[in-house]
Enzyme design. Structure first.
Site, PDB file in Angstrom:
ATOM      1  CB  SER A 157      -0.950  -0.041   1.199  1.00 55.06           C
ATOM      2  OG  SER A 157      -1.965   0.922   1.063  1.00 55.06           O
ATOM      3  CE  LYS A 209     -19.731  19.834  10.048  1.00 55.28           C
ATOM      4  NZ  LYS A 209     -18.439  20.193   9.459  1.00 55.28           N
TER       5      LYS A 209
END
Length: 327
Positions: A157, A209
Site C-alpha cells: 500500500s 454534515k
C-alpha cells in the site's frame, strides 16, 4: 539591688553542675556538632555526585541524539534510511522523519547512494504522497546519487507508493509487495440502537454534515460520494506508481486491484526490479560501507515520551478509581 556573690538568692533545690556533669554536657554538644558536620559533608558529596551523574546523562543524550551523529568523512558510503511501521503523521515512518533523514543523507558529501529499507504495511495516503513527491524532487536535484528501495518483510500500500518513487525496487522472494488500493471501513449501529430502544439525536447545519455517521442509516447517494472520493485517491496512487515505474510495469486487471504478491511474483509483474538485500545491493553499488541516516528520537525524547504516556495512564487509573468509588 541585684548583686553577685553575697547578694545572690539561694534556692536549695537548684545545685550547680559538677565538673563531671559539665564534661558530659560538653561531649554531648560536641557529638551533635560533629554529627551535623558529617551530615553536611555527606550532603555536599551526594549533591556533587548527583550533578556529575546528571551531567554524564546529558552528555549521553546529546551525543546519541539523532541523525546529526554521522561521521564527517567516510571515504564513500551507502546511506540507509529505515521506513518501518505504519506510515502516519508523527510516527517514525511519517513524512517529516523520512524526508529529514533523506535530506541529511544527500547533504553528506560522501554519500554515494541511498537505500530506503522498507518494512511497512502502509498507512496514510497523504504522508505517502508527501514522501513520494519529495523523493522525486530530490532525485532531480541530486542526479549523481541514486535512491533505491529494498523491501524486507512488507512493502504494501503506502509503503509501495513510497518505493515507486525510487530508481529501483528490490525485495526478498518471500516479501509482501503491492496492495495498490485504498480502503476505509466503519461499523453501522442504527439497527442495534432501534432494538435496544435508543433514540439518536443529532443536530447539524448542512445536508451532509453528518456524512458517514455510524449511528444513522447510510444513504445511497452518500455511499456514492464516498466511493468517488476513494476512487479519486486510488487514481492518484495509480498515476504516481505508473510515473515512477514507467514501462517496467506489466499491466493486467489485477495490478491495481489492491491485491498483494510475494517478491518473486512481484518481479514477474514488474513491481520490483530484483531480489536483493540491503547489504547485497550496497556491495553491487560499489560502496559496501553502510551508514544509517535514519532519524531516531534521542534517549531524552524517548524518556519524555514514555513519561508522558505513563502520566496519561496514571491519570486514567486515577479517574477510573474515582468513578468506581463514586459508584
Amino acid at each position: 539591688m541585684l548583686g553577685i556573690g553575697k547578694g545572690k538568692s539561694f534556692d536549695p533545690s537548684v545545685q550547680d553542675p559538677t565538673a563531671k556533669e559539665w564534661r558530659l554536657i560538653e561531649r554531648v554538644v560536641m557529638a551533635n556538632t560533629n554529627e551535623l558536620k558529617r551530615g553536611r559533608r555527606w550532603g555536599i558529596f551526594f549533591k556533587i555526585l548527583t550533578f556529575i551523574y546528571l551531567f554524564i546523562l546529558m552528555a549521553i543524550f546529546i551525543s546519541s541524539s539523532n541523525i546529526g551523529n554521522v561521521e564527517k568523512a567516510t571515504g564513500g558510503h551507502t546511506a540507509v534510511i529505515d521506513v518501518q511501521g505504519v506510515i502516519a503523521d508523527g510516527k517514525t515512518a511519517g513524512a517529516d522523519t523520512v524526508v529529514s533523514s533523506l535530506r541529511a543523507a544527500l547533504k553528506h558529501s560522501d554519500t554515494k547512494a541511498v537505500i530506503l529499507r522498507i518494512n511497512s504495511p502502509g498507512g496514510s495516503p497523504v504522508q505517502s504522497s508527501y514522501i513520494y513527491n519529495e523523493i522525486m524532487r530530490l532525485r532531480g536535484l541530486n542526479p549523481e546519487v541514486p535512491i533505491y528501495s529494498v523491501i524486507s518483510d512488507s512493502g504494501a500500500s503506502g509503503a509501495y507508493y513510497i518505493a515507486a518513487a525510487t530508481q529501483a525496487i528490490y525485495a526478498n522472494g518471500a516479501s509482501i509487495v503491492g496492495s495498490i488500493g485504498v480502503t476505509a471501513a466503519q461499523f453501522g449501529f442504527e439497527e442495534l440502537l432501534n432494538k435496544i430502544g435508543v433514540e439518536r439525536r443529532q443536530f447539524t447545519s448542512g445536508e451532509h454534515k453528518a456524512f458517514l455517521d455510524p449511528y444513522a442509516e447510510l444513504k445511497p447517494e452518500e455511499k456514492e460520494i464516498f466511493e468517488a472520493l476513494l476512487n479519486d485517491v486510488h487514481q492518484q496512487f495509480i498515476d504516481d506508481v505508473k510515473a515512477g515505474r514507467g514501462d517496467r510495469l506489466k499491466f493486467d486487471d489485477k495490478t491495481f486491484s489492491g491485491l498483494f504478491w510475494t517478491g518473486r511474483q512481484a518481479l514477474e509483474m514488474g513491481l520490483v526490479d530484483g531480489l536483493k538485500s540491503t547489504s547485497e545491493l550496497a556491495r553491487e553499488i560499489g560502496f559496501e560501507r553502510i551508514v544509517d541516516f535514519t532519524y531516531r528520537p534521542s534517549p531524552l525524547e524517548s524518556f519524555a515520551s514514555s513519561l508522558g504516556v505513563s502520566m496519561a495512564e496514571a491519570l486514567v487509573k486515577i479517574t477510573s478509581s474515582n468513578e468506581l468509588k463514586l459508584q
